[in-house]
Write an enzyme that holds these catalytic residues in place. Structure first.
Site, PDB file in Angstrom:
ATOM      1  N   TRP A   1     -32.875 -39.879 115.663  1.00 21.56           N
ATOM      2  CA  TRP A   1     -33.504 -38.596 115.938  1.00 21.56           C
ATOM      3  C   TRP A   1     -34.953 -38.643 115.442  1.00 21.56           C
ATOM      4  O   TRP A   1     -35.226 -39.157 114.360  1.00 21.56           O
ATOM      5  CB  TRP A   1     -32.729 -37.456 115.239  1.00 21.56           C
TER       6      TRP A   1
ATOM      7  N   ASP B   1     -38.182 -20.679 124.366  1.00 20.98           N
ATOM      8  CA  ASP B   1     -37.187 -21.629 123.842  1.00 20.98           C
ATOM      9  C   ASP B   1     -36.004 -20.877 123.231  1.00 20.98           C
ATOM     10  O   ASP B   1     -35.742 -19.711 123.562  1.00 20.98           O
ATOM     11  CB  ASP B   1     -37.893 -22.563 122.839  1.00 20.98           C
ATOM     12  N   ASP B   2     -35.331 -21.509 122.341  1.00 26.86           N
ATOM     13  CA  ASP B   2     -34.103 -21.007 121.714  1.00 26.86           C
ATOM     14  C   ASP B   2     -34.313 -19.625 121.070  1.00 26.86           C
ATOM     15  O   ASP B   2     -35.385 -19.338 120.548  1.00 26.86           O
ATOM     16  CB  ASP B   2     -33.726 -22.028 120.619  1.00 26.86           C
TER      17      ASP B   2
ATOM     18  N   ARG C   1     -24.943 -29.287 113.765  1.00 26.42           N
ATOM     19  CA  ARG C   1     -25.876 -28.157 113.892  1.00 26.42           C
ATOM     20  C   ARG C   1     -25.111 -26.830 114.046  1.00 26.42           C
ATOM     21  O   ARG C   1     -25.427 -26.019 114.903  1.00 26.42           O
ATOM     22  CB  ARG C   1     -26.822 -28.353 115.073  1.00 26.42           C
TER      23      ARG C   1
ATOM     24  N   LYS D   1     -35.247 -25.535 130.436  1.00 29.73           N
ATOM     25  CA  LYS D   1     -35.135 -26.643 129.481  1.00 29.73           C
ATOM     26  C   LYS D   1     -33.665 -26.711 129.081  1.00 29.73           C
ATOM     27  O   LYS D   1     -33.129 -25.773 128.496  1.00 29.73           O
ATOM     28  CB  LYS D   1     -36.016 -26.372 128.256  1.00 29.73           C
TER      29      LYS D   1
ATOM     30  N   ASP E   1     -30.920 -28.183 126.908  1.00 23.79           N
ATOM     31  CA  ASP E   1     -30.810 -28.880 125.624  1.00 23.79           C
ATOM     32  C   ASP E   1     -29.361 -29.287 125.346  1.00 23.79           C
ATOM     33  O   ASP E   1     -28.413 -28.794 125.974  1.00 23.79           O
ATOM     34  CB  ASP E   1     -31.331 -27.948 124.524  1.00 23.79           C
TER      35      ASP E   1
ATOM     36  N   ASP F   1     -38.124 -34.698 119.367  1.00 27.19           N
ATOM     37  CA  ASP F   1     -38.438 -33.524 118.546  1.00 27.19           C
ATOM     38  C   ASP F   1     -39.583 -33.820 117.594  1.00 27.19           C
ATOM     39  O   ASP F   1     -40.104 -32.911 116.953  1.00 27.19           O
ATOM     40  CB  ASP F   1     -37.209 -33.103 117.729  1.00 27.19           C
TER      41      ASP F   1
END
Ligand code: GLA
Length: 729
Positions: free
Chosen positions: A198, A365-366, A442, A475, A477, A547
């Site tokens: 990552w 985004d999120d 997560r 996007k 994910d 990221d």
């Protein structure tokens, strides 16, 4: 062209510069003779068996003139005297390996048959491709195994897959089925792979091949940050611009294995396919199974040659998206600008600044759905949070659009938070081993995409938002590896297929959505570049590379990624300094130069910048727009590797070699160094080029063979980006 000669039993796939040659042996085996530059074979060309050897096994005691272990197979089995890693393992009802596959027939046809349920490289009309299918039959079981080869003559690319059909009466089980197998003659090779983690995806690792098996692969349920589904055999004297390379890339997003075996005779067998220890598949009578597609590229012109073929081929033939050939918009993403802490007012302020800077797409985004104010909750509840966005997605989108920008939205459809309405209503919809509480990554659980109802639910949810017409970009994910891989929707005996069925469910979802909404631009993401593979890229023609948005870290990540994938696919953003992942301070200049290698975006709070910084960003954007076609669709060459020194460099050359952009990055400051020069690649030696910064004129041959003198750099993390254009003769 693809040809078969009855006289010699030779199958050849060839273009003006490439040849791939196989030959039937004893009428039943298929041997691999050659993959590489075009060669012409004499009529009597054939495989020459070794002389009598001690301690070898005769597969056919009636014919002692050869040893099975000596043969360079096109596709190998274990259990018959070939002790190398097998290309396939298929067992019958009594668990006995099926070993009696012998050659049966072949077909050559124009075009390319589709791979049902799987992504694959596309074809444009019949004369774009030719396909050879070579069929083997096992008499004892009635199983047919078919090797499928498609030749793309205009690209010098061969794709391969394997189809198994059970025409017998009893069920058989597939335990290994590699998509591609190549037996190389002995030679001095290195293995090149793209390992990472990552935030440091796709480094370049190159090491001499040793005796035994060396492998890369994933058992994480995703192609992974750790290993890309790519492996190349590189002659040990091969450089960026010279020498031979054989690259194989798998069009697949799940568990894979790239395996290379160098045996006692220094023969080398290479495999690429679905990872076998996490795969088994019952094939009932009448059923068939197709392996994912592998893409095979040979280059006699070094690693840049290999990348050039992959880049062109993938740009033009990987994705069926209408965006494939279109210039991609410059975007602003609010993630590193706000994280979860936003409301409509804040977003609109960011959007206004973005519009003023010349940005074309605003990506939310999120954090826009359920009660998602942190990563502990709400995945699965794809309903807008009206506290944050009182006008809903449509309200926000119409305000953004009225500013003249497009609007994009983040989803993570494959996951569910334990704390969510969806999970409360459907606790059985996740991957879960019975009688065990599932592991979390997560703070989230993985939805069971083997279940049709889960795929249908996600289709309906995402579609209902896209159907409002307010979203121009998605996007997509995916933030964790798969664990607890068991589907209660399947019989105990079918559990070996769960990893693969998950991927098939995912592909069905992606295929339906991208077909249903052809005007939406999809960008893939998996905690950055965790599933940056041709399978996802088939549906989603761009990808969030990592990221890690640090300009200096990105040099390695993007450089490594470029071995296979074109800059066009690489989402690369200018973010804040100090960088949120590394804490490093860098100038806005190097941040933009690093991000401008690929598909440019911004991911920082533009509302807090000074006027100077903002003006600089405006200039960067106008520069990028001016050269966007060149950057996104030009021919990319690596010049200096950030893996081996204190610098990185590359150039992108335009069509007809009339213009190019030169990118140079000097990482750490050095004292008392004289000016160095760098030699360019891919120019027209006879043309004259003008450096548009200094107005200096150079000949192409001078830049390629004598070099371009670099400035002396002061300070760490310096860069230059120079546009050259053809000058009058
Ligand atoms: C992942 C992505 C990021 C961002 C966050 C949001 O980490 O890679 O770009 O979208 O999720 O949670």
């Amino acid at each position: 062209m693809i040809e078969f000669s009855e006289k010699t039993g030779i199958f050849s796939l060839y273009t003006g510069t490439l040849a791939y040659i196989m030959q039937l042996f004893r009428g039943k085996y298929l041997l691999h003779l050659h993959w590489g530059p075009y060669i012409e074979l004499a009529e009597r060309s054939r495989y020459v068996p070794f002389d009598e050897r001690v301690n070898m096994v005769h597969a056919d005691p009636g014919d002692k003139s050869y040893f099975i272990e000596d043969l360079p197979f096109e596709y190998g089995f274990r259990g018959n005297g070939d002790f190398r890693a097998p290309s396939a393992m298929i067992v019958d009802q009594i668990n006995a390996p099926v070993l009696d596959f012998i050659y049966d027939s072949y077909t050559i046809q124009e075009g390319k048959p589709p791979l049902p349920g799987l992504p694959s490289t596309i074809t444009m009309g019949k004369d774009d491709t030719e396909t050879l299918e070579i069929r083997f039959v096992s008499k004892s079981t009635g199983v047919h195994l078919c090797l499928v080869y498609t030749l793309y003559p205009a690209f010098n690319v061969i794709t391969r897959s394997v189809k198994v059909e059970n025409t017998g009466k009893a069920t058989v089980r597939l335990e290994k089925l590699m998509s591609a197998a190549v037996d190389f003659a002995p030679g001095e090779y290195d293995l090149l792979t793209l390992p990472g983690s990552w935030a440091r995806e796709r480094g370049i690792e190159r090491a001499p091949l040793r005796t035994g098996i060396t492998s890369v692969g994933s058992t994480r349920g995703m192609s992974s940050h750790q290993y890309n589904p790519f492996a190349a055999l590189v002659r040990n004297d091969t450089t960026e611009n010279n020498g031979e390379v054989y690259g194989i890339n798998l069009v697949y997003s799940g568990n894979f294995l790239g395996e290379v075996e160098k045996n006692q005779d220094e023969r080398i067998r290479v495999h690429m396919g679905i990872e076998p220890s996490t795969f088994s598949w019952n094939l009932a009578s009448g059923d068939s199974f197709c392996s994912p597609e592998a893409v095979l590229v040979y280059s006699g012109a070094g690693l840049n040659g290999l990348s050039g073929v992959f880049h062109k081929f993938y740009t033009e033939r990987l994705s069926s998206s209408a965006f494939r050939t279109q210039e991609r918009p410059i975007l602003i993403n609010n993630w590193e600008a706000t994280y979860f802490d936003f409301d409509e007012k804040k977003l609109l302020a960011l959007a206004e600044k973005s519009r003023d800077a010349g940005i074309e797409l605003f990506v939310l985004d999120d954090g826009w759905f359920g009660s998602r104010n942190s990563d502990t909750t709400s995945l699965g509840d794809w309903f807008v949070n009206k506290e944050k966005l009182p006008g809903g997605i449509e309200g926000l989108s119409s305000k953004i659009r009225s500013m003249g920008m497009k609007f994009g939205l983040w989803f993570e459809p494959e996951m569910v938070s334990a704390e969510s309405v969806l999970y409360k209503e459907h606790p059985d919809w996740i991957l879960r081993v019975p009688n065990r509480s599932p592991a979390e990554g997560r703070n989230q659980l993985v939805l069971d995409l083997c279940r049709d109802e889960v795929v249908s639910f996600l289709l309906e949810r995402v579609s209902s938002i896209l159907a409002t017409g307010s979203v121009d970009y998605v996007k997509w994910d995916m933030n964790r590896s798969l664990t607890d891989v068991y589907s209660s929707s399947l019989e105990p005996g079918e559990q070996g297929g769960v990893y693969h069925r998950y991927i098939l469910g995912l592909y069905r979802l992606m295929e339906t959505l991208t077909e249903r909404f052809p005007d939406v631009l999809f960008e893939g993401c998996a905690a950055g570049g965790g599933r940056f593979d041709p399978g996802i890229l088939h549906y989603m023609p761009q990808y969030w590379t990592s990221d890690n948005t640090d300009a200096v870290s990105r040099l390695k990540i993007q450089y490594g990624t470029s071995i296979v994938y074109p800059p066009l696919f690489m989402g690369s953003h200018v973010s804040a300094s100090p960088n949120h992942q590394t804490g490093r301070n860098t100038s806005l200049e190097i941040r933009s130069h690093s991000a401008m290698m690929g598909n440019l975006g911004y991911e920082l709070d533009l509302t807090v910048l000074s006027k100077e910084e903002f003006d600089q960003i405006r200039q960067q954007i106008s520069f990028y727009k001016k050269h966007r076609r060149l950057i996104q669709f030009g021919r990319f060459y690596r010049l200096e590797s950030p893996f081996s020194g204190n610098s990185a460099a590359w150039i992108t050359v335009g069509e007809n070699k009339k213009e190019f952009l030169f990118f140079y990055y000097h990482i750490l400051s050095e004292v008392n160094k004289s000016r160095s020069s760098i030699r360019f690649t891919g120019l027209d030696e006879r043309k004259r080029y003008q450096d548009t910064n200094t107005l200096e004129i150079y000949t192409g041959s001078e830049l390629m063979h004598r070099g371009y003198y670099l400035p002396l750099f002061q300070g760490d993390f310096q860069s230059i980006l120079v546009y050259f254009t053809e000058a009058e003769q």
